[in-house]
Design a protein around this motif. Structure first.
Motif, PDB file in Angstrom:
ATOM      1  N   ARG A  86      -6.176   0.446   4.590  1.00 60.43           N
ATOM      2  CA  ARG A  86      -5.274   0.018   3.504  1.00 60.43           C
ATOM      3  C   ARG A  86      -3.903   0.682   3.639  1.00 60.43           C
ATOM      4  O   ARG A  86      -2.878   0.053   3.380  1.00 60.43           O
ATOM      5  CB  ARG A  86      -5.891   0.316   2.134  1.00 60.43           C
ATOM      6  CG  ARG A  86      -6.991  -0.687   1.791  1.00 60.43           C
ATOM      7  CD  ARG A  86      -7.584  -0.418   0.438  1.00 60.43           C
ATOM      8  NE  ARG A  86      -6.618  -0.521  -0.638  1.00 60.43           N
ATOM      9  CZ  ARG A  86      -6.778   0.038  -1.837  1.00 60.43           C
ATOM     10  NH1 ARG A  86      -7.866   0.742  -2.095  1.00 60.43           N
ATOM     11  NH2 ARG A  86      -5.874  -0.098  -2.774  1.00 60.43           N
ATOM     12  N   ARG A  87      -3.869   1.941   4.012  1.00 64.02           N
ATOM     13  CA  ARG A  87      -2.577   2.610   4.227  1.00 64.02           C
ATOM     14  C   ARG A  87      -1.759   1.872   5.285  1.00 64.02           C
ATOM     15  O   ARG A  87      -0.568   1.636   5.103  1.00 64.02           O
ATOM     16  CB  ARG A  87      -2.794   4.057   4.691  1.00 64.02           C
ATOM     17  CG  ARG A  87      -3.082   5.021   3.574  1.00 64.02           C
ATOM     18  CD  ARG A  87      -3.218   6.435   4.115  1.00 64.02           C
ATOM     19  NE  ARG A  87      -3.548   7.340   3.019  1.00 64.02           N
ATOM     20  CZ  ARG A  87      -3.971   8.579   3.175  1.00 64.02           C
ATOM     21  NH1 ARG A  87      -4.105   9.084   4.385  1.00 64.02           N
ATOM     22  NH2 ARG A  87      -4.244   9.338   2.127  1.00 64.02           N
ATOM     23  N   ARG A  88      -2.426   1.532   6.388  1.00 62.14           N
ATOM     24  CA  ARG A  88      -1.693   0.851   7.477  1.00 62.14           C
ATOM     25  C   ARG A  88      -1.176  -0.500   6.994  1.00 62.14           C
ATOM     26  O   ARG A  88      -0.034  -0.876   7.220  1.00 62.14           O
ATOM     27  CB  ARG A  88      -2.602   0.652   8.695  1.00 62.14           C
ATOM     28  CG  ARG A  88      -2.803   1.918   9.497  1.00 62.14           C
ATOM     29  CD  ARG A  88      -3.357   1.615  10.883  1.00 62.14           C
ATOM     30  NE  ARG A  88      -4.694   1.040  10.834  1.00 62.14           N
ATOM     31  CZ  ARG A  88      -5.821   1.754  10.712  1.00 62.14           C
ATOM     32  NH1 ARG A  88      -5.765   3.063  10.606  1.00 62.14           N
ATOM     33  NH2 ARG A  88      -6.994   1.159  10.689  1.00 62.14           N
ATOM     34  N   LEU A  89      -2.049  -1.225   6.277  1.00 61.51           N
ATOM     35  CA  LEU A  89      -1.684  -2.560   5.787  1.00 61.51           C
ATOM     36  C   LEU A  89      -0.433  -2.477   4.898  1.00 61.51           C
ATOM     37  O   LEU A  89       0.515  -3.247   5.055  1.00 61.51           O
ATOM     38  CB  LEU A  89      -2.868  -3.105   4.982  1.00 61.51           C
ATOM     39  CG  LEU A  89      -2.889  -4.542   4.519  1.00 61.51           C
ATOM     40  CD1 LEU A  89      -4.343  -4.997   4.411  1.00 61.51           C
ATOM     41  CD2 LEU A  89      -2.204  -4.752   3.198  1.00 61.51           C
ATOM     42  N   VAL A  90      -0.443  -1.523   3.985  1.00 62.66           N
ATOM     43  CA  VAL A  90       0.662  -1.399   3.031  1.00 62.66           C
ATOM     44  C   VAL A  90       1.939  -0.933   3.726  1.00 62.66           C
ATOM     45  O   VAL A  90       3.043  -1.340   3.365  1.00 62.66           O
ATOM     46  CB  VAL A  90       0.238  -0.429   1.894  1.00 62.66           C
ATOM     47  CG1 VAL A  90       1.427   0.019   1.085  1.00 62.66           C
ATOM     48  CG2 VAL A  90      -0.795  -1.090   1.010  1.00 62.66           C
ATOM     49  N   THR A  91       1.777  -0.096   4.748  1.00 65.15           N
ATOM     50  CA  THR A  91       2.951   0.392   5.487  1.00 65.15           C
ATOM     51  C   THR A  91       3.647  -0.767   6.201  1.00 65.15           C
ATOM     52  O   THR A  91       4.865  -0.748   6.379  1.00 65.15           O
ATOM     53  CB  THR A  91       2.518   1.454   6.522  1.00 65.15           C
ATOM     54  OG1 THR A  91       1.749   2.436   5.848  1.00 65.15           O
ATOM     55  CG2 THR A  91       3.712   2.127   7.168  1.00 65.15           C
ATOM     56  N   GLU A  92       2.864  -1.765   6.575  1.00 61.16           N
ATOM     57  CA  GLU A  92       3.422  -2.867   7.377  1.00 61.16           C
ATOM     58  C   GLU A  92       4.067  -3.976   6.532  1.00 61.16           C
ATOM     59  O   GLU A  92       4.656  -4.894   7.078  1.00 61.16           O
ATOM     60  CB  GLU A  92       2.303  -3.467   8.252  1.00 61.16           C
ATOM     61  CG  GLU A  92       1.991  -2.554   9.432  1.00 61.16           C
ATOM     62  CD  GLU A  92       0.625  -2.813  10.059  1.00 61.16           C
ATOM     63  OE1 GLU A  92      -0.005  -3.844   9.716  1.00 61.16           O
ATOM     64  OE2 GLU A  92       0.198  -1.986  10.873  1.00 61.16           O
ATOM     65  N   VAL A  93       3.927  -3.918   5.209  1.00 58.02           N
ATOM     66  CA  VAL A  93       4.512  -4.990   4.377  1.00 58.02           C
ATOM     67  C   VAL A  93       5.756  -4.488   3.653  1.00 58.02           C
ATOM     68  O   VAL A  93       6.059  -3.294   3.671  1.00 58.02           O
ATOM     69  CB  VAL A  93       3.476  -5.538   3.357  1.00 58.02           C
ATOM     70  CG1 VAL A  93       2.235  -6.040   4.061  1.00 58.02           C
ATOM     71  CG2 VAL A  93       3.143  -4.485   2.313  1.00 58.02           C
ATOM     72  N   LYS A  94       6.449  -5.437   3.022  1.00 53.86           N
ATOM     73  CA  LYS A  94       7.710  -5.089   2.339  1.00 53.86           C
ATOM     74  C   LYS A  94       7.624  -5.471   0.857  1.00 53.86           C
ATOM     75  O   LYS A  94       6.909  -6.410   0.511  1.00 53.86           O
ATOM     76  CB  LYS A  94       8.848  -5.898   2.950  1.00 53.86           C
ATOM     77  CG  LYS A  94       9.199  -5.524   4.364  1.00 53.86           C
ATOM     78  CD  LYS A  94      10.598  -6.067   4.679  1.00 53.86           C
ATOM     79  CE  LYS A  94      11.064  -5.633   6.045  1.00 53.86           C
ATOM     80  NZ  LYS A  94      10.433  -6.366   7.142  1.00 53.86           N
ATOM     81  N   PRO A  95       8.387  -4.778   0.006  1.00 54.20           N
ATOM     82  CA  PRO A  95       8.457  -5.194  -1.398  1.00 54.20           C
ATOM     83  C   PRO A  95       8.959  -6.637  -1.487  1.00 54.20           C
ATOM     84  O   PRO A  95       9.740  -7.079  -0.637  1.00 54.20           O
ATOM     85  CB  PRO A  95       9.478  -4.240  -2.017  1.00 54.20           C
ATOM     86  CG  PRO A  95       9.655  -3.134  -1.048  1.00 54.20           C
ATOM     87  CD  PRO A  95       9.251  -3.626   0.296  1.00 54.20           C
TER      88      PRO A  95
END
Ligand code: OAD
Length: 257
Positions: free
Chosen positions: A76-85
């Motif tokens: 989940r950390r990796r997933l969130v790091t890869e997306v943008k607001p």
């Protein structure tokens, strides 16, 4: 029309916002959905449809099988790091500058509100990018790019740490709960954005705000338990509705100046 919400409903909420002394916003996973972060309760794509929270998101899961739990949280950390607001996060950040007083409470642990420019965010369910030790209360920032295999251990107690999120069965930190409840009792408009309104005590904040006279506004693509009692329901994605609300508020300000 904006999305599926009637423009008259958007205008009515913009009027309420223009008159408000204090606006409070509660957000949930739906706000980050348009960034590509899965929600929890969507029947097909929601995290809890695909993974058993009892095996991953409880203190017992971290005691029983810390490796599996940590692998999931690191994913989940990796997933969130890869997306943008997205536009919804950005409009919420911009709204803070358009009203006299503003409080943002989020159930999200993804940090996307802060990355969109929101300050002083009350993180009701904690933060994915921290590690915490249940036995000595130590908290430390986790590297977003943490790809290490072994579960982290607390350097003080030696225990396996958990991510800095509120796990099932854990209490909301006292200060966070108090700050959120205070905002709910004090605000004039309470926007409830992208949450299923199923999980307490967060879902109870709208009841508190209503009890103290606030106008309750739901922004959600689907009906929730809050929809029946909300003063206004703006049906549609927050990435469309929130910018439309901001535009309407700015038009309002232009008219009244
Ligand atoms: P849920 O997955 O329960 O609900 C997401 C809500 O967002 C649903 O009501 C959707 O209809 C709505 N939604 C989806 N896409 C949307 C969009 N683009 N715009 C607006 N709304 C949209 O997520 P939460 O309500 O955040 O807790 O869940 C609450 C808590 O339950 C989470 O913080 C998490 C979970 O277990 C912990 O992990 C402690």
């Amino acid at each position: 029309m904006t999305g599926t919400a009637e423009s008259s409903a958007i205008e009515a909420v913009a009027h309420a916002l223009a008159a408000a002394r204090h606006v409070a916003v509660l957000t949930g996973a739906g706000v980050s959905a348009e960034s590509g972060v899965p929600t929890f309760r969507d029947a097909q794509t929601g995290l809890w449809a695909r993974y058993d929270p009892m095996k991953l998101a409880t203190p017992e899961a971290f005691l029983r099988d810390p490796q599996t739990a940590w692998d999931w949280y690191r994913w989940r950390r990796r997933l969130v790091t890869e997306v943008k607001p997205n536009a919804g996060h950005k409009a919420i950040a911009a709204l803070a500058d358009r009203v006299p007083r503003f409080t943002l409470v989020t159930q999200n642990v993804d940090g996307l509100h802060q990355r969109a420019g929101s300050a002083d965010v009350i993180e009701f369910h904690g933060n994915l990018f921290e590690d915490k030790c249940a036995s000595c209360d130590l908290r430390e920032p986790a590297e977003p790019s943490d790809h290490g295999d072994a579960p982290p251990r607390c350097e003080s107690s030696g225990e396996v740490m958990t991510p800095g999120v509120v796990l099932f069965g854990e209490e909301i930190p006292k200060r966070v709960l108090e700050q959120s409840q205070l905002a709910a009792t004090d605000c004039d408009v309470f926007l409830v954005v992208g949450t299923s309104s199923w999980v307490y005590p967060a879902a109870g904040l709208a009841d508190t705000a209503r009890g103290f006279g606030a106008t309750i506004v739901e922004i959600n693509t689907e009906a929730t338990p809050l929809s029946e009692t909300a003063d206004h329901v703006l049906r549609g994605p927050s990435g469309e509705i929130m910018p439309a609300l901001l535009d309407a508020l700015e038009r309002n300000a232009g008219v009244t100046q």
